[in-house]
Write a protein that holds these residues in place. Structure first.
Motif, PDB file in Angstrom:
ATOM      1  N   GLU A 217     -12.410   7.406   5.863  1.00  0.00           N
ATOM      2  CA  GLU A 217     -12.037   8.187   4.233  1.00  0.00           C
ATOM      3  C   GLU A 217     -13.532   9.675   4.359  1.00  0.00           C
ATOM      4  N   ALA A 219     -13.114  12.310   0.949  1.00  0.00           N
ATOM      5  CA  ALA A 219     -12.479  12.912  -0.096  1.00  0.00           C
ATOM      6  C   ALA A 219     -13.186  14.280  -0.239  1.00  0.00           C
ATOM      7  N   ILE A 224      -6.953  12.396  -0.882  1.00  0.00           N
ATOM      8  CA  ILE A 224      -8.589  11.423   0.079  1.00  0.00           C
ATOM      9  C   ILE A 224      -7.552  11.646   1.175  1.00  0.00           C
ATOM     10  N   TYR A 275      -2.750  10.149   3.551  1.00  0.00           N
ATOM     11  CA  TYR A 275      -3.703  10.982   2.624  1.00  0.00           C
ATOM     12  C   TYR A 275      -2.761  10.830   0.834  1.00  0.00           C
TER      13      TYR A 275
END
Length: 298
Positions: A217, A219, A224, A275
């Protein structure tokens, strides 16, 4: 020696004559009993096996379920009409001319689905289907009619919702150019078709058998990105669906992305990158991964 051979030959001939007499007679008329549960509106097609021809098909209560015979293909199709019980009788002739009968005790249940429409951000509408039946469906056909506040129809179409698993909620996002004008209170959605194999047993998997977790992940202020690690801990082929739900601070769903799960026996797989856009959803607060899966057996 000649006497011995003569006796052997005589015994063999006698045995062959007995087989010739017994074999056809042993394949006599027979009745096989089975049971089947269908849901109102569902159809089921199958073959009458072990016969040379199919001669007839009937239902004891046609108001509950009807049956149609396709004699050329030796198939019969049962159509569920309303909740109740009936006995479907299918008859055919085997290769010795004996009548073979199949009696199917059919239980027709009322479908228990909670189907709702909801507005998402942008030009999208969400279809939510909560499956309250004991059956899992590979897909459902749903038809929606979207109307504005004055009751005028803006859009109408049939869509497919995949992997509608018993006890779970399935989602489908649809694009509607005039979504801003849609009044959900004036609109409607209903299920119009079912697709599953009633001969198969669908085993719904818990998180101890199937897991989907976020990995890699990253961000930023606008989005994200992440991948999903899917793990099948069973010795069966697994099918399912994963949903990426975006929420606002009040817990309302504002966007949906989804993907299908196809896993080999004991397979672990990492998906391509997903995303979640923050810039497209000013009210974005958080996202959630929701998934479910199953395998089938005879």
């Amino acid at each position: 020696m000649k006497k011995v051979m003569k006796r052997v030959i005589t015994a063999c001939l006698a045995f062959a004559m007995i087989l010739a007499l017994v074999t056809p007679a042993s394949v006599e008329a027979a009745t096989k009993n089975e049971s089947l549960t269908l849901y109102k509106g569902e159809t089921y097609t199958w073959y009458l096996t072990g016969v040379k021809s199919l001669s007839s098909a009937s239902s004891s209560k046609k108001a509950v379920a009807t049956v149609k015979a396709n004699k050329s293909k030796k198939q019969y199709t049962i159509s569920a009409k309303k909740a109740g019980n009936t006995v479907v009788t299918v008859k055919g002739k085997d290769y010795y001319g004996h009548t073979q009968t199949l009696k199917v005790k059919v239980t027709v249940a009322k479908p228990k689905f909670d189907v709702k429409l909801q507005k998402l951000d942008g030009n999208y509408i969400l279809i939510r289907v909560k499956n309250n039946t004991k059956a899992t469906f590979d897909r459902l056909a749903v038809r929606y009619s979207l109307k504005n506040s004055s009751g005028s129809e803006l859009a109408s179409k049939e869509e497919t919702v995949y992997r509608v698993i018993s006890g779970k909620t399935a989602y489908e996002r649809i694009y509607v150019a005039s979504a801003a004008d849609v009044d959900i209170s004036q609109s409607s959605v209903k299920i119009t078709g079912f697709d599953r194999n009633p001969d198969q047993k669908y085993k719904v998997l818990g998180k101890d058998k199937l897991s989907v977790t976020v990995t890699d992940e990253q961000a930023s202020d606008t989005r994200i990105t992440f991948k999903l690690k899917e793990v099948n801990k069973t010795s069966q082929y697994v099918y399912g669906e994963v949903y990426i739900l975006s929420y606002d601070a009040s817990g309302n769903i504002i966007d949906l992305n989804n993907g299908s799960i196809y896993l080999d026996k004991k397979e672990t797989k990492t998906t391509p990158e997903f995303y979640v856009s923050k810039s497209s959803h000013p009210n974005f607060d958080h996202y959630e991964i929701v998934y479910s899966g199953y395998y089938t057996t005879k």
